[in-house]
Design an enzyme around this catalytic site. Structure first.
Site, mmCIF file in Angstrom:
data_model
loop_
_atom_site.group_PDB
_atom_site.id
_atom_site.type_symbol
_atom_site.label_atom_id
_atom_site.label_comp_id
_atom_site.label_asym_id
_atom_site.label_seq_id
_atom_site.Cartn_x
_atom_site.Cartn_y
_atom_site.Cartn_z
ATOM 1 C CG PHE A 161 -1.892 1.206 1.145
ATOM 2 C CD1 PHE A 161 -3.086 1.094 0.449
ATOM 3 C CD2 PHE A 161 -1.596 2.420 1.738
ATOM 4 C CE1 PHE A 161 -3.970 2.176 0.349
ATOM 5 C CE2 PHE A 161 -2.466 3.504 1.653
ATOM 6 C CZ PHE A 161 -3.648 3.371 0.955
ATOM 7 C CG ASP A 246 5.811 4.072 1.673
ATOM 8 O OD1 ASP A 246 5.768 4.861 2.640
ATOM 9 O OD2 ASP A 246 4.839 3.867 0.925
ATOM 10 C CE LYS A 275 -0.323 7.177 6.700
ATOM 11 N NZ LYS A 275 -1.623 7.760 6.381
#
Length: 420
Positions: A161, A246, A275
């Site tokens: 993801f 990531d 984030k």
């Protein structure tokens, strides 16, 4: 946390059992009527938050065990973040990259120092940062590795993801993410997650990068075998392939290290962050890496109107300071060890596996038991907000500032719900 705080939260359960309040119902119906139905949230309407706690519009209090998918590692409404927001917002918020501002330079210096990298390229969202890394890897492949034009290939993992753009969902293995959104961008090949042999076999002379998550969050907090990252680095170095990590969800203290890759003696070529980089106040993301890769960008190659804006950079500087000053990675490591030990006591007939590092954890629910979401609904009634990922996994990822007493209380509620 005072005992009265926990007691007050317990009292919420009685009110929740009676169903939604009128004010909550109105806000939910409004969102349902006017919004696209691309999410399936729990029926709670948050109106206020502080630290690890949130309150709904009726005043009921809940322990946040999701942290906005790890975007609020520093806790909700941290006072230092609020002070920075007010100070910077009264001075200047946006200049675009047509001009310099007095926050981006210091932010770049502090971020590269924190990450041990040489350069950073600012964007806004995690998905934008992933797209940036893809472009950087491809340009490096053509300019430095001399891959034939149009032939660059990036290897990715099954169950990955990395965002929701059409390029990214095109190499997802989750059919729901792809259905009705094609055609997709070519140039990606999927290999099994955690399988170094499969990665080595998939590499070709045209492979320019390997994009991976050190722990797969959306897949259900999947932790790869020990030693996998070291094997990945060896394969990438041997074949002149960029190691692209990531850490949008796993980075910045979440897993008990500043970055999850630090559990092994490796260093990626490109590190993708987002984030918690904005401390829950503002979306800001970045790709950090070497001069050899990020130094290839020239004016006009890539950009973002809001990327590197002074408000985002100022907030991110404070967010990074909080992580270091309050030793949040170390705190996440210690509390995570204790939390998983408690989860391991859950009945094996219901919880078949406990996974995680630091304060990024999940339990796998037996397919013979109730759905993961039904347990999340019951936890909500008890004053805990957690969320299922896929249909059989519950993720627990509270803000890293959570009080130990609150975590103990949450664990007791989780144990009661699962056993019942």
């Amino acid at each position: 946390m005072a005992a009265t705080t926990v007691e007050a939260t317990k009292d919420n359960a009685n009110n929740l059992g009676a169903g939604l309040g009128e004010l909550s119902r109105r806000f939910i119906e409004e969102a349902d009527h006017f919004g696209a139905h691309n999410y399936h949230p729990l029926d709670v309407v948050v109106s206020r938050a502080q630290g690890a706690w949130v309150w709904d519009v009726e005043g009921k209090k809940f322990l946040d065990m999701l942290s906005a998918y790890s975007a609020v590692n520093q806790g909700h409404c941290h006072p230092r973040m609020l002070e920075t927001l007010q100070r910077q917002a009264s001075r200047v918020t946006l200049t675009s990259r047509a001009f310099h501002n007095d926050q981006m330079g210091p932010w770049l210096r502090e971020l590269t120092t924190l990450s041990g990298m040489q350069r950073a390229l600012p964007m806004n969202t995690g998905a934008e940062a992933v797209e940036t890394a893809i472009k950087a890897a491809r340009k490096w492949g053509y300019v430095v590795k001399k891959v034939p034009e149009g032939q660059a290939e990036i290897l990715v993992c099954s169950d990955n993801f990395h965002g929701r753009t059409t390029t990214v969902v095109g190499f997802s293995t989750e059919e729901k993410y792809k259905k009705n959104f094609g055609p997709f961008t070519p140039g990606f090949k999927v290999v099994p997650y955690g399988d170094a042999n499969a990665l080595a076999k998939a590499v070709t002379p045209n492979t320019v990068g390997f994009l991976f998550e050190p722990i797969q969050g959306e897949a259900g907090v999947i932790v790869p075998p020990a030693g996998w990252l070291s094997e990945v680095q060896e394969i990438c170095r041997k074949n002149r392939v960029l190691m692209i990590d990531d850490e949008i969800q796993t980075g910045l203290g979440r897993t008990g290290k500043l970055f999850a890759y630090q559990y092994e003696d490796v260093k990626p070529d490109l590190l993708i962050l987002g984030k918690a980089l904005g401390g829950g106040f503002y979306p800001i993301s970045a790709v950090v890496g070497s001069n050899e890769v990020l130094g290839l960008f020239e004016p006009g190659d890539h950009g973002s109107t809001f990327g590197g804006n002074p408000l985002g950079c100022a907030l991110s500087r404070t967010a990074m300071d909080i992580l270091v000053d309050e030793k949040l990675p170390e705190r996440a490591f210690r509390l995570g060890e204790k939390f998983r030990a408690g989860l391991a006591l859950l009945p094996k007939s219901v919880v078949t596996e406990v996974r995680g590092k630091g304060l990024l954890n999940a339990v796998e629910i037996s397919k013979q038991a109730r759905s993961a979401r039904s347990y999340c609904v019951e936890l909500q009634r008890r004053g805990i907000l957690a969320k299922e990922t896929r249909s059989t996994t519950i993720r627990f990822a509270p803000p890293l500032v959570i009080e130990e007493e609150a975590l103990d209380w949450a664990l007791a509620q989780i144990q009661d719900v699962i056993r019942d």
